[in-house]
Write a protein that holds these residues in place. Structure first.
Motif, PDB file in Angstrom:
ATOM      1  N   MET A 195       0.818  -1.208   0.000  1.00 47.91           N
ATOM      2  CA  MET A 195       0.000   0.000   0.000  1.00 47.91           C
ATOM      3  C   MET A 195       0.858   1.267   0.000  1.00 47.91           C
ATOM      4  O   MET A 195       1.575   1.531   0.949  1.00 47.91           O
ATOM      5  N   GLU A 196       0.750   2.020  -1.080  1.00 41.91           N
ATOM      6  CA  GLU A 196       1.452   3.302  -1.182  1.00 41.91           C
ATOM      7  C   GLU A 196       0.579   4.372  -0.540  1.00 41.91           C
ATOM      8  O   GLU A 196      -0.016   5.218  -1.198  1.00 41.91           O
ATOM      9  N   ARG A 197       0.505   4.321   0.790  1.00 40.19           N
ATOM     10  CA  ARG A 197      -0.367   5.238   1.512  1.00 40.19           C
ATOM     11  C   ARG A 197       0.346   5.834   2.716  1.00 40.19           C
ATOM     12  O   ARG A 197       1.240   5.216   3.283  1.00 40.19           O
ATOM     13  N   SER A 198      -0.070   7.042   3.098  1.00 40.83           N
ATOM     14  CA  SER A 198       0.503   7.704   4.267  1.00 40.83           C
ATOM     15  C   SER A 198      -0.463   7.599   5.448  1.00 40.83           C
ATOM     16  O   SER A 198      -1.605   7.136   5.300  1.00 40.83           O
ATOM     17  N   TRP A 199      -0.029   8.042   6.595  1.00 40.52           N
ATOM     18  CA  TRP A 199      -0.772   7.899   7.850  1.00 40.52           C
ATOM     19  C   TRP A 199      -2.156   8.545   7.775  1.00 40.52           C
ATOM     20  O   TRP A 199      -2.322   9.668   7.302  1.00 40.52           O
ATOM     21  N   SER A 200      -3.177   7.813   8.259  1.00 38.35           N
ATOM     22  CA  SER A 200      -4.554   8.309   8.279  1.00 38.35           C
ATOM     23  C   SER A 200      -4.972   8.648   9.707  1.00 38.35           C
ATOM     24  O   SER A 200      -4.233   8.421  10.662  1.00 38.35           O
ATOM     25  N   SER A 201      -6.195   9.154   9.848  1.00 37.32           N
ATOM     26  CA  SER A 201      -6.708   9.549  11.163  1.00 37.32           C
ATOM     27  C   SER A 201      -7.621   8.490  11.770  1.00 37.32           C
ATOM     28  O   SER A 201      -8.415   8.788  12.666  1.00 37.32           O
ATOM     29  N   ASP A 202      -7.542   7.250  11.304  1.00 37.17           N
ATOM     30  CA  ASP A 202      -8.444   6.191  11.772  1.00 37.17           C
ATOM     31  C   ASP A 202      -8.402   6.015  13.286  1.00 37.17           C
ATOM     32  O   ASP A 202      -9.429   5.897  13.947  1.00 37.17           O
ATOM     33  N   LEU A 203      -7.197   5.959  13.850  1.00 42.03           N
ATOM     34  CA  LEU A 203      -7.060   5.741  15.293  1.00 42.03           C
ATOM     35  C   LEU A 203      -7.624   6.920  16.082  1.00 42.03           C
ATOM     36  O   LEU A 203      -8.327   6.728  17.081  1.00 42.03           O
ATOM     37  N   TYR A 289       6.162   4.079   8.720  1.00 43.67           N
ATOM     38  CA  TYR A 289       6.022   2.781   8.062  1.00 43.67           C
ATOM     39  C   TYR A 289       4.583   2.246   8.101  1.00 43.67           C
ATOM     40  O   TYR A 289       4.332   1.127   7.658  1.00 43.67           O
ATOM     41  N   PHE A 290       3.660   3.033   8.625  1.00 40.87           N
ATOM     42  CA  PHE A 290       2.258   2.622   8.735  1.00 40.87           C
ATOM     43  C   PHE A 290       1.343   3.593   7.993  1.00 40.87           C
ATOM     44  O   PHE A 290       1.678   4.764   7.836  1.00 40.87           O
ATOM     45  N   TYR A 291       0.162   3.086   7.550  1.00 43.77           N
ATOM     46  CA  TYR A 291      -0.858   4.002   7.039  1.00 43.77           C
ATOM     47  C   TYR A 291      -2.047   4.096   7.985  1.00 43.77           C
ATOM     48  O   TYR A 291      -2.897   4.959   7.845  1.00 43.77           O
TER      49      TYR A 291
END
Length: 321
Positions: A195-203, A289-291
């Motif tokens: 996944m070519e994604r950056s950190w989201s606000s899910d948490l 290293y996480f999205y």
């Protein structure tokens, strides 16, 4: 009157006979999609067509799907590898894939099972249910392992075309797949998708709704997991339990994390399994290293897979050919 009834019966019979070939056409076109149903068709196609045939197979949810790169495993060990991680589903649907694998493919020598907090927790709704559309008609295994969810009616499992009525998106996708112009490129390779994604606000969003999360273990799922491990033991398939990296704040958010881990520890001791826990690995504190708190991005997944390979080699758990 008799003549009229006869015509009605013939019409119904003709319609019913026509429904089956039409169902096959729609299903065959739908399963060509590489993007619809979150790309799961490519994996199901390989399963049902006997194209997996790998010595190392990865099981689990989306954390398996996006965390463990089978190509890196294959290059390092010289053993064919495939990722069967299924997005959004717990062990019940993971076991359905396991059954399908053994039914149509050569059994693997090794199973790397990526477990998580949700693996043995019961779900109510059949997430991403459209992934089953092309394969579910009169398929006993799919019926057995999906019918307990809120998703499909019994008629949709048993009668042709019924499950496509009203499903506009699936119908459109099937039509698109019949033309070369609309066909998309594969997103998964050997089941894996970095996944070519950056950190989201899910948490952060989750924390605004609850103070903590508590995983509720389901007894039936625990028993199914035990059954699976026993079957693998009988078939001499080596199972390796792995808890892949999880961002540290996400770990703290789960109230009964220790309880879940103790259960897997009991299983590892009962069946003498290797248990690799990466909860305390330094990558778990490196947000880049996480999205989201549960999932590594592509860069993180490759770093972790190489680390996993190194640990497997050091312990001689999987031998290089």
């Amino acid at each position: 009157m008799k003549q009229f009834l006869k015509k009605i019966v013939l019409f119904i019979l003709f319609t019913f006979l026509l429904a089956y070939p039409l169902d096959i056409i729609i299903s065959n076109q739908l399963k060509k999609s590489n993007s619809y149903a979150r790309g799961e068709y490519s994996v199901w196609n390989d399963l049902f067509e006997g194209k997996i045939d790998s010595e190392i197979v990865i099981y689990g949810s989306s954390r398996a799907w996006v965390h463990i790169n089978p190509e890196l495993l294959e290059n390092s060990f010289g053993r064919s590898s495939y990722n069967l991680g299924i997005d959004g589903h717990n062990f019940r649907l993971q076991y359905l894939r396991h059954k399908t694998l053994l039914k149509y493919n050569i059994p693997p020598k090794y199973i790397i099972l990526s477990f998580d907090i949700w693996s043995l927790q019961k779900s109510v709704e059949l997430y991403n249910s459209d992934q089953f559309l092309p394969y579910m008609l009169n398929n006993k295994d799919i019926i057995d392992y999906t019918s307990s969810y809120i998703g499909f009616s019994s008629l949709e499992y048993d009668l042709p075309l019924i499950r496509y009525f009203g499903n506009r998106n699936a119908a459109i996708q099937s039509i698109k797949n019949s033309t070369f112009f609309f066909q998309s490129k594969p997103k998964r390779k050997k089941g894996f998708q970095g996944m070519e994604r950056s950190w989201s606000s899910d948490l952060s969003n989750a924390k605004t709704k609850m103070d903590f999360y508590e995983a509720k273990l389901d007894l039936a799922y625990v028993e199914l997991f035990d059954k699976f491990l026993d079957e693998c033991k009988q078939k001499e398939i080596k199972v390796i339990l792995v808890y892949t990296p999880e961002y540290i704040e996400g770990q703290i958010f789960v109230k009964n994390r220790k309880e879940v881990f103790e259960l897997y520890q009991e299983f590892s001791e009962k069946y003498k399994l290797t248990f690799l826990d990466y909860s305390n690995d330094k990558i778990c504190k490196q947000k880049e290293y996480f999205y989201n708190s549960s999932h590594l991005n592509k860069k993180g997944a490759d770093i972790f897979t190489k680390k996993l390979i190194n640990d497997l080699k050091l312990r001689e758990i999987i031998l290089t050919k």
